[in-house]
Design a protein around this motif. Structure first.
Motif: not given
Length: 226
Positions: A34-42, A141-146, A158-164
């Motif tokens: 949760l913390g990592y997701a908030l850090r990446v997506l916020a 999350l990791a791939v979207y961040h990079e 992030f939708g692209d990352a989830v699909w991937w």
């Protein structure tokens, strides 16, 4: 001679500790995610939330490190613990892979394969599904961040990352969106390996359960008359 009782009881103490901490640490891994997701997506302008997310990530990682140190102590193996518990070592370095610890349930099935129970096999499949979900989310999350700001990237949202992640974890690999950065490709390689491992665990458990069902049915049939 005086150290022998402590050494012989080390596996038992370690097993008890793991049983007591498995659920709390799994909950902590969810908070880490949760913390990592908030850090990446916020968004960048929500700095207080990003700082809170970073605090949550660091706090949970410290908890994982403390648990790892305790288990090294209880095991009585010293540095050999790093080799015999390599998965725990990898999870400590890369906490996003913590859901992989659920794969240990498959080992429990293999140990009890002579006396299988449907509930145990069902748990393996359900845990594998949960692991796949959490790993897929972590990898996305990791791939979207990079990737999302990289030149020439095809993973922009992030939708692209989830699909991937879904295509990679299921070993389908459409190839319409792919990582282009070295770190993104490293995450992709790890997710491919995890996808194959999860698929093998579920397939093996389901096949073993079918064999046991058919065996019991054959044993119940009356013997054929000559």
């Amino acid at each position: 001679m005086s150290d022998q009782p402590a050494d012989s009881s080390a596996p038992l103490r370690l097993r008890r500790w793991e049983q007591r901490t498995e659920v709390p640490l799994f909950v902590a891994s969810l908070f880490f995610l949760l913390g990592y997701a908030l850090r990446v997506l916020a968004p960048d302008h929500t700095q207080p939330w990003r700082d809170l997310a970073l605090t949550l990530v660091v706090a949970t990682w410290v908890l994982f490190a403390a648990d790892y140190a305790v288990r090294i102590r209880l095991s009585g193996q010293g540095l050999r613990f790093l080799r015999t518990h390599w998965l725990d070592t990898v999870v400590l370095v890369l906490p996003l892979l913590r859901p992989l610890r659920l794969i240990r349930v498959y080992t429990a099935v293999q140990r009890h394969r002579e006396q299988p129970r449907l509930s145990l096999y069902a748990r393996v499949i359900s845990y594998a599904g949960m692991t796949a979900l959490l790993l897929g989310l972590s990898a996305a999350l990791a791939v979207y961040h990079e990737e999302h700001l990289a030149p020439g990237a095809t993973i922009r949202t992030f939708g692209d990352a989830v699909w991937w992640a879904c295509a990679t974890l299921t070993t389908v690999g459409y190839g319409d969106v792919v990582p282009v950065t070295p770190r993104g490709r490293t995450v992709a390689a790890g997710l491919m390996v995890c996808g194959l491992a999860l698929l093998g665990a579920v397939t093996g458990s389901f096949s073993s359960w079918l064999v046991q069902v058919f065996t019991r049915e054959d044993e119940k049939r009356p013997p054929e008359r000559g």
